[in-house]
Write a protein that holds these residues in place. Structure first.
Motif, PDB file in Angstrom:
ATOM      1  N   THR A   1    -100.442-128.935 -48.493  1.00 44.26           N
ATOM      2  CA  THR A   1     -99.545-130.086 -48.403  1.00 44.26           C
ATOM      3  C   THR A   1    -100.110-131.122 -47.445  1.00 44.26           C
ATOM      4  O   THR A   1    -100.077-132.326 -47.719  1.00 44.26           O
ATOM      5  N   ALA A   2    -100.636-130.650 -46.328  1.00 43.86           N
ATOM      6  CA  ALA A   2    -101.256-131.575 -45.374  1.00 43.86           C
ATOM      7  C   ALA A   2    -102.453-132.273 -46.016  1.00 43.86           C
ATOM      8  O   ALA A   2    -102.683-133.466 -45.787  1.00 43.86           O
ATOM      9  N   GLY A   3    -103.218-131.553 -46.812  1.00 43.22           N
ATOM     10  CA  GLY A   3    -104.353-132.160 -47.512  1.00 43.22           C
ATOM     11  C   GLY A   3    -103.911-133.266 -48.441  1.00 43.22           C
ATOM     12  O   GLY A   3    -104.546-134.326 -48.521  1.00 43.22           O
ATOM     13  N   SER A   4    -102.789-133.054 -49.139  1.00 41.86           N
ATOM     14  CA  SER A   4    -102.259-134.107 -50.006  1.00 41.86           C
ATOM     15  C   SER A   4    -101.846-135.321 -49.188  1.00 41.86           C
ATOM     16  O   SER A   4    -102.105-136.467 -49.578  1.00 41.86           O
ATOM     17  N   ASN A   5    -101.202-135.073 -48.058  1.00 45.08           N
ATOM     18  CA  ASN A   5    -100.772-136.177 -47.200  1.00 45.08           C
ATOM     19  C   ASN A   5    -101.968-136.960 -46.669  1.00 45.08           C
ATOM     20  O   ASN A   5    -101.911-138.188 -46.563  1.00 45.08           O
TER      21      ASN A   5
ATOM     22  N   ALA B   1    -111.746-136.377 -48.011  1.00 43.36           N
ATOM     23  CA  ALA B   1    -111.520-135.143 -47.255  1.00 43.36           C
ATOM     24  C   ALA B   1    -110.222-134.472 -47.700  1.00 43.36           C
ATOM     25  O   ALA B   1    -110.174-133.250 -47.904  1.00 43.36           O
ATOM     26  N   GLY B   2    -109.173-135.254 -47.859  1.00 45.52           N
ATOM     27  CA  GLY B   2    -107.902-134.693 -48.321  1.00 45.52           C
ATOM     28  C   GLY B   2    -108.015-134.095 -49.708  1.00 45.52           C
ATOM     29  O   GLY B   2    -107.458-133.029 -49.995  1.00 45.52           O
ATOM     30  N   PHE B   3    -108.747-134.769 -50.582  1.00 46.88           N
ATOM     31  CA  PHE B   3    -108.947-134.264 -51.934  1.00 46.88           C
ATOM     32  C   PHE B   3    -109.688-132.928 -51.912  1.00 46.88           C
ATOM     33  O   PHE B   3    -109.315-131.984 -52.622  1.00 46.88           O
ATOM     34  N   LEU B   4    -110.731-132.830 -51.094  1.00 48.66           N
ATOM     35  CA  LEU B   4    -111.510-131.590 -51.028  1.00 48.66           C
ATOM     36  C   LEU B   4    -110.689-130.430 -50.468  1.00 48.66           C
ATOM     37  O   LEU B   4    -110.785-129.301 -50.950  1.00 48.66           O
ATOM     38  N   VAL B   5    -109.873-130.710 -49.449  1.00 52.62           N
ATOM     39  CA  VAL B   5    -108.996-129.670 -48.893  1.00 52.62           C
ATOM     40  C   VAL B   5    -108.017-129.205 -49.959  1.00 52.62           C
ATOM     41  O   VAL B   5    -107.798-128.004 -50.146  1.00 52.62           O
ATOM     42  N   ASN B   6    -107.434-130.148 -50.660  1.00 52.69           N
ATOM     43  CA  ASN B   6    -106.480-129.823 -51.714  1.00 52.69           C
ATOM     44  C   ASN B   6    -107.142-129.001 -52.820  1.00 52.69           C
ATOM     45  O   ASN B   6    -106.585-128.015 -53.301  1.00 52.69           O
ATOM     46  N   LEU B   7    -108.339-129.396 -53.208  1.00 49.18           N
ATOM     47  CA  LEU B   7    -109.079-128.681 -54.245  1.00 49.18           C
ATOM     48  C   LEU B   7    -109.353-127.240 -53.824  1.00 49.18           C
ATOM     49  O   LEU B   7    -109.144-126.302 -54.605  1.00 49.18           O
ATOM     50  N   TYR B   8    -109.777-127.034 -52.581  1.00 51.80           N
ATOM     51  CA  TYR B   8    -110.076-125.692 -52.076  1.00 51.80           C
ATOM     52  C   TYR B   8    -108.842-124.798 -52.144  1.00 51.80           C
ATOM     53  O   TYR B   8    -108.895-123.673 -52.645  1.00 51.80           O
TER      54      TYR B   8
END
Length: 96
Positions: free
Chosen positions: A12-16, A46-53
């Motif tokens: 959720t933080a990654g999306s934000n 960076a947010g996209f990559l966190v979300n993808l992971y």
């Protein structure tokens, strides 16, 4: 807090962060700040990559859970077939 809850919170933080980076890029573009546009793009990436992971982790957990549930289902079906088959001890006792 469970591991899954922590991973959901991070996802959720990654999306934000992705949305924040996109917003920063637009605001910087409007203000003609090249550094701000670059920073916003990097934050969005960076947010996209966190979300993808974390989505991949979630998908892997779901696949493992589905395989486990399928094995349990098959084991229950085999047990039911043994209990209800014509040659089983339980059905012979019921006939007497």
């Amino acid at each position: 807090m469970s591991r899954e809850a922590v991973q959901a919170a991070v996802a959720t933080a990654g999306s934000n962060v992705t949305y924040g980076g996109a917003g920063a890029s637009v605001a910087s573009w409007l203000l003609s700040s090249e550094f701000g546009v670059l920073a916003g793009l990097l934050l969005g990436l960076a947010g996209f990559l966190v979300n993808l992971y974390f989505k991949r982790q979630e998908n892997q957990r779901q696949q493992v859970r589905a395989r486990r549930e399928e094995k349990e289902h098959q084991a229950r079906m085999r047990k039911l077939e043994r209990v209800t088959s014509p040659g089983s001890l339980d059905s012979r006792e019921a006939d007497e």
